[in-house]
Design a protein around this motif. Structure first.
Motif, PDB file in Angstrom:
ATOM      1  N   TRP A  86      -1.002  -1.557 -15.204  1.00 56.40           N
ATOM      2  CA  TRP A  86      -0.339  -0.720 -14.210  1.00 56.40           C
ATOM      3  C   TRP A  86      -0.628  -1.205 -12.796  1.00 56.40           C
ATOM      4  O   TRP A  86       0.194  -1.066 -11.903  1.00 56.40           O
ATOM      5  CB  TRP A  86      -0.808   0.724 -14.379  1.00 56.40           C
ATOM      6  N   GLU A  87      -1.807  -1.795 -12.587  1.00 52.55           N
ATOM      7  CA  GLU A  87      -2.191  -2.234 -11.246  1.00 52.55           C
ATOM      8  C   GLU A  87      -1.355  -3.411 -10.756  1.00 52.55           C
ATOM      9  O   GLU A  87      -1.235  -3.629  -9.550  1.00 52.55           O
ATOM     10  CB  GLU A  87      -3.667  -2.616 -11.215  1.00 52.55           C
TER      11      GLU A  87
ATOM     12  N   ASP B 254       0.827  -1.209   0.000  1.00 52.38           N
ATOM     13  CA  ASP B 254       0.000   0.000   0.000  1.00 52.38           C
ATOM     14  C   ASP B 254       0.859   1.255   0.000  1.00 52.38           C
ATOM     15  O   ASP B 254       0.602   2.202  -0.755  1.00 52.38           O
ATOM     16  CB  ASP B 254      -0.936   0.004   1.210  1.00 52.38           C
TER      17      ASP B 254
ATOM     18  N   ASP C 239       2.092  -5.515  -9.979  1.00 55.71           N
ATOM     19  CA  ASP C 239       3.444  -5.137  -9.570  1.00 55.71           C
ATOM     20  C   ASP C 239       4.524  -5.810 -10.414  1.00 55.71           C
ATOM     21  O   ASP C 239       5.704  -5.492 -10.266  1.00 55.71           O
ATOM     22  CB  ASP C 239       3.678  -5.517  -8.104  1.00 55.71           C
TER      23      ASP C 239
ATOM     24  N   ARG D  58       2.675   1.627  -3.360  1.00 57.02           N
ATOM     25  CA  ARG D  58       1.801   2.163  -4.396  1.00 57.02           C
ATOM     26  C   ARG D  58       1.501   3.646  -4.176  1.00 57.02           C
ATOM     27  O   ARG D  58       1.393   4.416  -5.134  1.00 57.02           O
ATOM     28  CB  ARG D  58       0.506   1.348  -4.431  1.00 57.02           C
ATOM     29  N   ALA D  59       1.368   4.048  -2.918  1.00 61.58           N
ATOM     30  CA  ALA D  59       1.140   5.460  -2.623  1.00 61.58           C
ATOM     31  C   ALA D  59       2.346   6.295  -3.040  1.00 61.58           C
ATOM     32  O   ALA D  59       2.202   7.389  -3.611  1.00 61.58           O
ATOM     33  CB  ALA D  59       0.845   5.650  -1.140  1.00 61.58           C
TER      34      ALA D  59
ATOM     35  N   LEU E 299       4.457   5.478  -5.365  1.00 60.72           N
ATOM     36  CA  LEU E 299       4.496   5.441  -6.821  1.00 60.72           C
ATOM     37  C   LEU E 299       3.549   6.478  -7.407  1.00 60.72           C
ATOM     38  O   LEU E 299       3.912   7.225  -8.328  1.00 60.72           O
ATOM     39  CB  LEU E 299       4.120   4.040  -7.310  1.00 60.72           C
ATOM     40  N   ASP E 300       2.327   6.551  -6.871  1.00 59.37           N
ATOM     41  CA  ASP E 300       1.349   7.525  -7.367  1.00 59.37           C
ATOM     42  C   ASP E 300       1.792   8.962  -7.097  1.00 59.37           C
ATOM     43  O   ASP E 300       1.517   9.865  -7.887  1.00 59.37           O
ATOM     44  CB  ASP E 300      -0.016   7.272  -6.720  1.00 59.37           C
ATOM     45  N   ALA E 301       2.497   9.159  -5.965  1.00 60.43           N
ATOM     46  CA  ALA E 301       2.944  10.502  -5.601  1.00 60.43           C
ATOM     47  C   ALA E 301       4.247  10.894  -6.290  1.00 60.43           C
ATOM     48  O   ALA E 301       4.672  12.052  -6.206  1.00 60.43           O
ATOM     49  CB  ALA E 301       3.114  10.602  -4.089  1.00 60.43           C
TER      50      ALA E 301
END
Length: 317
Positions: free
Chosen positions: A284-285, A27, A287, A30-31, A33-35
């Motif tokens: 993308w979802e 989690d 890993d 991924r956070a 990565l998004d940021a």
């Protein structure tokens, strides 16, 4: 001779895995990565407090006093978790570079002719050369900050690893003690990261093959998928033997062989894991593509396949 891990080594590996799972689980990964966050300074300092960077420093200097085999176990866990950042260079620079051992300083590596990863976040640079390694710190004549001003960003395969290309030569800084060994040690730790990634993608493929059903049966029951997973396991264990052996001997030739095997295991296992996941693996979802991109990028760092082959050929002839 017993080559099994000791109880202390197993405990060390388990402790690092638990730390990374708690602070950089999926989690949070991924956070980040998004940021677009490649280095978490708070986590970096936490790793420093846990002795990650000072693992091989003598206890008299505030380190843990362990050796290269224990460092390999740490970086194997890093490869499993996809933790980003120039951890190898900071680990190798602990002691000579102020704040590196405590996780207060981020040290990137500059290999002439190659893009520099994480230059934007670096407080100092570990400069590799034919005769050894030197450091360029923030207070040097051409410090890390000044180099950033003269560098251009380069598009990276790995979204977690920003790259910069420095135009022109870099003035050598203060030589580091034992600098002639740092490239080999860095190559071995990179091989350990590749080993961890190869092991993780093997687990991901087996898990997916056991739960994904097609034609009323788990896809793991199909011979073609079995062969893919078996091949992944064989590559991983061959690389593990080579990496662990090189950690014990610290022989440059064995390190070159270990890097070759680990690079192949990481890249090919990630590709086969994509095949096991089918179309889902390319999204993308998933890993899986992150492991593949990191493995591709890491295979060109510290010791490339061509350079490793030259080392092995030179030993043969």
């Amino acid at each position: 001779m017993d080559f099994q891990l000791s109880d202390d080594q197993r405990a060390l590996r388990a402790g690092v895995r638990e730390l990374l799972a708690g602070r950089f689980g999926r989690d949070r990964m991924r956070a980040a990565l998004d940021a677009g966050t490649s280095i978490d300074r708070a986590l970096w300092r936490e790793l420093g407090e846990a002795g990650f960077f000072a693992l091989r420093l003598p206890e008299a200097e505030g380190g843990v006093g362990l050796g290269l085999p224990e460092s390999v176990l740490l970086f194997e866990e890093v490869g499993r978790s996809l933790l980003p950042g120039p951890l190898i260079a900071t680990h190798l620079a602990a002691g000579p570079v102020k704040g590196a051992a405590q996780g207060e300083a981020v040290v990137a590596v500059l290999d002439p002719g190659q893009p520099v990863a994480h230059l934007g976040e670096a407080d100092a640079l570990l400069v590799l050369g034919p005769g050894g390694a030197s450091r360029v710190s923030g207070g040097a004549l051409r410090g890390a900050a000044r180099l950033r001003d003269a560098a251009d960003p380069v598009r990276s395969l790995d979204p977690f690893t920003p790259l910069w290309r420095i135009a022109g030569p870099v003035e050598a800084g203060e030589p580091l003690p034992g600098g002639e060994r740092l490239r080999d040690e860095g190559a071995l730790l990179a091989a350990a990261e590749q080993l961890g990634s190869a092991a993780r993608t093997t687990e991901m493929a087996v898990q997916h093959a056991g739960t994904r059903e097609q034609f009323g049966s788990p896809i793991g029951s199909f011979q073609a998928v079995k062969h893919l997973c078996a091949g992944m396991l064989v590559r991983t264990e061959l690389a593990r033997c080579a990496v662990y052996a090189a950690a014990v001997t610290a022989d440059p030739v064995e390190i070159a062989g270990a890097k070759l095997l680990a690079d192949e295991a990481a890249v090919r296992n990630a590709r086969d894991c994509l095949q096991v996941h089918g179309g889902m693996g390319f999204t993308w979802e998933s890993d899986v593509h992150l492991h593949l991109k990191r493995a591709w990028l890491r295979s060109g760092q510290w010791l490339t396949a061509a350079a490793a082959e030259e080392v092995l050929a030179g030993d043969l002839f």
